[in-house]
Design a protein around this motif. Structure first.
Motif, PDB file in Angstrom:
ATOM      1  N   ARG A  31       0.812  -1.209   0.000  1.00 27.75           N
ATOM      2  CA  ARG A  31       0.000   0.000   0.000  1.00 27.75           C
ATOM      3  C   ARG A  31       0.850   1.265   0.000  1.00 27.75           C
ATOM      4  N   SER A  32       2.157   1.076  -0.191  1.00 32.68           N
ATOM      5  CA  SER A  32       3.074   2.205  -0.094  1.00 32.68           C
ATOM      6  C   SER A  32       3.920   2.345  -1.349  1.00 32.68           C
ATOM      7  N   CYS A  33       4.368   3.563  -1.602  1.00 34.98           N
ATOM      8  CA  CYS A  33       5.438   3.774  -2.562  1.00 34.98           C
ATOM      9  C   CYS A  33       6.731   3.710  -1.759  1.00 34.98           C
ATOM     10  N   MET A  34       7.667   2.914  -2.217  1.00 34.31           N
ATOM     11  CA  MET A  34       8.943   2.759  -1.526  1.00 34.31           C
ATOM     12  C   MET A  34      10.051   3.301  -2.408  1.00 34.31           C
ATOM     13  N   GLY A  35      11.027   3.941  -1.775  1.00 33.97           N
ATOM     14  CA  GLY A  35      12.103   4.521  -2.563  1.00 33.97           C
ATOM     15  C   GLY A  35      13.455   4.449  -1.885  1.00 33.97           C
ATOM     16  N   TRP A  36      14.486   4.582  -2.691  1.00 36.15           N
ATOM     17  CA  TRP A  36      15.855   4.726  -2.217  1.00 36.15           C
ATOM     18  C   TRP A  36      16.343   6.121  -2.615  1.00 36.15           C
ATOM     19  N   PHE A  37      16.964   6.783  -1.676  1.00 33.40           N
ATOM     20  CA  PHE A  37      17.548   8.091  -1.893  1.00 33.40           C
ATOM     21  C   PHE A  37      19.004   8.040  -1.459  1.00 33.40           C
ATOM     22  N   ARG A  47      16.839  11.368  -5.367  1.00 31.68           N
ATOM     23  CA  ARG A  47      16.118  10.097  -5.493  1.00 31.68           C
ATOM     24  C   ARG A  47      16.915   9.172  -6.395  1.00 31.68           C
ATOM     25  N   VAL A  48      17.116   7.957  -5.968  1.00 26.63           N
ATOM     26  CA  VAL A  48      17.834   6.960  -6.761  1.00 26.63           C
ATOM     27  C   VAL A  48      16.844   6.106  -7.536  1.00 26.63           C
ATOM     28  N   ALA A  49      15.859   5.591  -6.847  1.00 25.76           N
ATOM     29  CA  ALA A  49      14.880   4.703  -7.478  1.00 25.76           C
ATOM     30  C   ALA A  49      13.652   4.601  -6.598  1.00 25.76           C
ATOM     31  N   ASN A  50      12.520   4.277  -7.218  1.00 27.18           N
ATOM     32  CA  ASN A  50      11.348   3.971  -6.424  1.00 27.18           C
ATOM     33  C   ASN A  50      10.534   2.868  -7.078  1.00 27.18           C
ATOM     34  N   ILE A  51       9.655   2.289  -6.278  1.00 24.28           N
ATOM     35  CA  ILE A  51       8.797   1.212  -6.750  1.00 24.28           C
ATOM     36  C   ILE A  51       7.422   1.442  -6.166  1.00 24.28           C
ATOM     37  N   ASN A  52       6.414   1.460  -7.018  1.00 21.23           N
ATOM     38  CA  ASN A  52       5.084   1.779  -6.523  1.00 21.23           C
ATOM     39  C   ASN A  52       4.342   0.532  -6.059  1.00 21.23           C
ATOM     40  N   ARG A  53       3.095   0.730  -5.692  1.00 20.37           N
ATOM     41  CA  ARG A  53       2.315  -0.374  -5.116  1.00 20.37           C
ATOM     42  C   ARG A  53       2.181  -1.540  -6.088  1.00 20.37           C
ATOM     43  N   THR A  68      19.062  -1.981  -9.487  1.00 18.62           N
ATOM     44  CA  THR A  68      17.736  -2.580  -9.587  1.00 18.62           C
ATOM     45  C   THR A  68      17.043  -2.499  -8.235  1.00 18.62           C
ATOM     46  N   ILE A  69      15.879  -1.890  -8.217  1.00 12.95           N
ATOM     47  CA  ILE A  69      15.066  -1.831  -7.005  1.00 12.95           C
ATOM     48  C   ILE A  69      14.032  -2.954  -7.058  1.00 12.95           C
ATOM     49  N   SER A  70      13.817  -3.585  -5.916  1.00 14.37           N
ATOM     50  CA  SER A  70      12.817  -4.651  -5.851  1.00 14.37           C
ATOM     51  C   SER A  70      12.279  -4.722  -4.421  1.00 14.37           C
ATOM     52  N   ASN A  73       7.160  -8.462  -0.738  1.00 16.78           N
ATOM     53  CA  ASN A  73       6.009  -8.043   0.060  1.00 16.78           C
ATOM     54  C   ASN A  73       5.774  -8.962   1.245  1.00 16.78           C
ATOM     55  N   ALA A  74       6.068 -10.236   1.075  1.00 19.34           N
ATOM     56  CA  ALA A  74       5.865 -11.184   2.172  1.00 19.34           C
ATOM     57  C   ALA A  74       6.803 -10.892   3.333  1.00 19.34           C
ATOM     58  N   LYS A  75       8.001 -10.441   3.009  1.00 22.68           N
ATOM     59  CA  LYS A  75       8.988 -10.113   4.047  1.00 22.68           C
ATOM     60  C   LYS A  75       8.955  -8.630   4.420  1.00 22.68           C
ATOM     61  N   ASN A  76       8.133  -7.865   3.708  1.00 22.09           N
ATOM     62  CA  ASN A  76       8.074  -6.410   3.918  1.00 22.09           C
ATOM     63  C   ASN A  76       9.463  -5.791   3.860  1.00 22.09           C
ATOM     64  N   THR A  77      10.214  -6.192   2.845  1.00 21.61           N
ATOM     65  CA  THR A  77      11.600  -5.752   2.704  1.00 21.61           C
ATOM     66  C   THR A  77      11.826  -5.181   1.312  1.00 21.61           C
ATOM     67  N   LEU A  78      12.531  -4.070   1.275  1.00 25.18           N
ATOM     68  CA  LEU A  78      12.892  -3.399   0.029  1.00 25.18           C
ATOM     69  C   LEU A  78      14.366  -3.643  -0.231  1.00 25.18           C
ATOM     70  N   TYR A  79      14.732  -3.771  -1.495  1.00 21.22           N
ATOM     71  CA  TYR A  79      16.125  -4.035  -1.870  1.00 21.22           C
ATOM     72  C   TYR A  79      16.600  -3.034  -2.916  1.00 21.22           C
ATOM     73  N   LEU A  80      17.917  -2.853  -2.942  1.00 17.97           N
ATOM     74  CA  LEU A  80      18.549  -2.114  -4.032  1.00 17.97           C
ATOM     75  C   LEU A  80      19.818  -2.866  -4.408  1.00 17.97           C
ATOM     76  N   GLU A  81      19.777  -3.503  -5.572  1.00 18.44           N
ATOM     77  CA  GLU A  81      20.939  -4.208  -6.095  1.00 18.44           C
ATOM     78  C   GLU A  81      21.749  -3.203  -6.892  1.00 18.44           C
ATOM     79  N   MET A  82      23.011  -3.041  -6.517  1.00 19.74           N
ATOM     80  CA  MET A  82      23.860  -2.032  -7.170  1.00 19.74           C
ATOM     81  C   MET A  82      25.057  -2.727  -7.803  1.00 19.74           C
TER      82      MET A  82
END
Length: 121
Positions: A31-37, A47-53, A68-70, A73-82
């Motif tokens: 239910r959130s927009c998540m981002g990396w800054f 802003r580096v990247a974001n991923i919407n709902r 790559t942002i990913s 949802n099951a783990k409620n974890t956001l990633y940034l592969e660089m």
């Protein structure tokens, strides 16, 4: 209470890779927009990247094709592969969430404490 906790930062040589993680609690990532800054010393936060709902991603031009942002949802974890990291990627990296409306067009209302990424040449 919402918490965003980043991990995975470190020091690497140019051309190397890192994977950042952001563990979220107190909000529902679907239910959130998540981002990396990121913010480098003496520079404005960007802003580096974001991923919407729905899982649609967006990147700043300087990292396209390398980062790559990913999210899990099951783990409620956001990633940034660089990958193919460059010295100019050196910065403090922050995870952020817009959870009131889940819109990436709005200001993010929750922020993590950050994790440092240092890339040497």
């Amino acid at each position: 209470q919402v918490q965003l906790v980043e991990s995975g930062g470190g020091s690497v040589q140019a051309g190397g890779s890192l994977r950042l993680s952001c563990a979220a609690s107190g909000l529902i990532m679907t239910r959130s927009c998540m981002g990396w800054f990121r913010q480098a010393p003496g520079k404005e936060r960007e802003r580096v990247a974001n991923i919407n709902r729905a899982g649609t991603t967006s990147y700043t031009n300087s990292v396209k094709g390398r980062f790559t942002i990913s999210k899990d949802n099951a783990k409620n974890t956001l990633y940034l592969e660089m990958n193919s990291l460059k010295p100019e990627d050196t910065a403090m990296y922050y995870c952020a969430a817009e959870s009131l409306y889940g819109s990436c067009a709005l200001q993010y209302n929750f922020w993590g404490q950050g994790t440092q990424v240092t890339v040497s040449s």
